[in-house]
Write a protein that holds these residues in place. Structure first.
Motif, short mmCIF file in Angstrom:
data_model
loop_
_atom_site.label_atom_id
_atom_site.label_comp_id
_atom_site.label_asym_id
_atom_site.label_seq_id
_atom_site.Cartn_x
_atom_site.Cartn_y
_atom_site.Cartn_z
N LYS A 1 -4.35 8.12 -5.91
CA LYS A 1 -5.31 8.97 -6.61
C LYS A 1 -6.63 8.23 -6.84
O LYS A 1 -7.72 8.77 -6.68
CB LYS A 1 -4.71 9.40 -7.96
N ALA A 2 -6.51 6.95 -7.25
CA ALA A 2 -7.69 6.16 -7.61
C ALA A 2 -8.33 5.45 -6.40
O ALA A 2 -9.45 4.96 -6.50
CB ALA A 2 -7.31 5.13 -8.67
N GLY A 3 -7.58 5.39 -5.30
CA GLY A 3 -8.09 4.63 -4.14
C GLY A 3 -8.17 3.14 -4.44
O GLY A 3 -9.01 2.41 -3.92
N ARG A 4 -7.28 2.68 -5.31
CA ARG A 4 -7.27 1.25 -5.72
C ARG A 4 -5.82 0.78 -5.67
O ARG A 4 -4.95 1.39 -6.30
CB ARG A 4 -7.82 1.16 -7.15
N PHE A 5 -5.57 -0.29 -4.93
CA PHE A 5 -4.18 -0.66 -4.63
C PHE A 5 -3.87 -2.09 -5.08
O PHE A 5 -4.04 -3.05 -4.31
CB PHE A 5 -3.92 -0.49 -3.12
N PRO A 6 -3.42 -2.25 -6.33
CA PRO A 6 -3.07 -3.60 -6.81
C PRO A 6 -1.91 -4.20 -6.02
O PRO A 6 -1.02 -3.48 -5.57
CB PRO A 6 -2.66 -3.37 -8.27
N ARG A 7 -1.95 -5.50 -5.87
CA ARG A 7 -0.82 -6.21 -5.26
C ARG A 7 0.35 -6.18 -6.26
O ARG A 7 0.13 -6.17 -7.47
CB ARG A 7 -1.20 -7.66 -4.98
N ALA A 8 1.57 -6.20 -5.75
CA ALA A 8 2.73 -6.12 -6.64
C ALA A 8 3.76 -7.20 -6.35
O ALA A 8 4.14 -7.41 -5.19
CB ALA A 8 3.39 -4.75 -6.51
N TYR A 9 4.16 -7.90 -7.40
CA TYR A 9 5.32 -8.80 -7.33
C TYR A 9 6.55 -8.03 -7.82
O TYR A 9 6.47 -7.33 -8.85
CB TYR A 9 5.13 -10.00 -8.26
N VAL A 10 7.65 -8.18 -7.12
CA VAL A 10 8.92 -7.64 -7.60
C VAL A 10 9.49 -8.64 -8.61
O VAL A 10 9.71 -9.81 -8.27
CB VAL A 10 9.91 -7.42 -6.44
#
Length: 218
Positions: free
Chosen positions: A117-126
């Motif tokens: 929706k925001a066009g912003r993609f944070p990196r994610a740690y599991v």
């Protein structure tokens, strides 16, 4: 009293020394300054000393102090290192560049939806519950593979695995276990190690250490 710049340099030197022992390059390890509960006045000297990555635990607290700081220092990167509720996904996506506490499929779905929706993609740690503690966040070790694959299939870039060893015990076996799990799943990023144990974490493969007290206090 040491200055923020001196405290930061001490940590950077310690990271470099631990990396050297492990035959690693110091620049393979990112230093995240844990600024939760710290005021903007406490944070700014660290930014001026060159620190660019900061970790916050609570969305609300981060929203209250960071927008103004980021306006002054637009190259600062914010990391969410605390447990995250799915209903805070939109705020988290808007504020954080990296999320270290992704521990369930429902949270991934909420973050992915808001990111699109925001066009912003944070990196994610599991986040892995490495000590199998009931009170701690993190997915079960047996669920890591499925969650890693789900992140890989999502629009969020996979940053790696994160864990917090149990308090009051030697952390190194837990760091080694996280590194082994990461290796099994072809994951290279490891967010592990805090003020008291980041040297051991670096020697066992940490690519991001989360240091608070040692950066803000003598």
């Amino acid at each position: 009293m040491s200055s923020a710049a001196e405290r930061r340099q001490t940590i950077i030197d310690a990271i470099a020394s631990a990396a050297k022992i492990a035959r690693r390059e110091p620049d393979e390890v990112a230093l995240i300054a844990v600024s939760k509960t710290r005021t903007a006045d406490e944070i700014e000297p660290l930014i001026e000393a060159g620190q660019r990555a900061f970790g916050e635990s609570r969305v609300q607290e981060a929203q209250a102090k960071w927008p103004e700081l980021i306006e002054r220092h637009p190259d600062v990167k914010l990391h969410c290192i605390g447990r995250l509720q799915s209903n805070k996904a939109a705020e988290a996506v808007a504020l954080f560049d990296t999320i270290h506490s992704l521990d369930r499929a429902s949270l991934l779905a909420a973050l992915a939806k808001e990111a699109e929706k925001a066009g912003r993609f944070p990196r994610a740690y599991v986040q892995v519950n490495i000590g199998e503690e009931e009170q701690k966040g993190g997915c079960a070790i047996s669920e890591v593979g499925a969650l890693v694959e789900a992140v890989r299939a999502s629009p969020l870039p996979l940053a790696g695995l994160m864990a917090i060893p149990p308090l009051g015990v030697e952390p190194s076996p837990y760091f080694a276990l996280l590194a082994k799990i990461a290796d099994e799943h072809g994951v290279s990023g490891l967010s592990m190690g805090m003020s008291s144990d980041f040297r051991a974490a670096v020697m066992l493969g940490a690519t991001a250490v989360r240091v608070g007290t040692a950066l803000f206090e003598d």
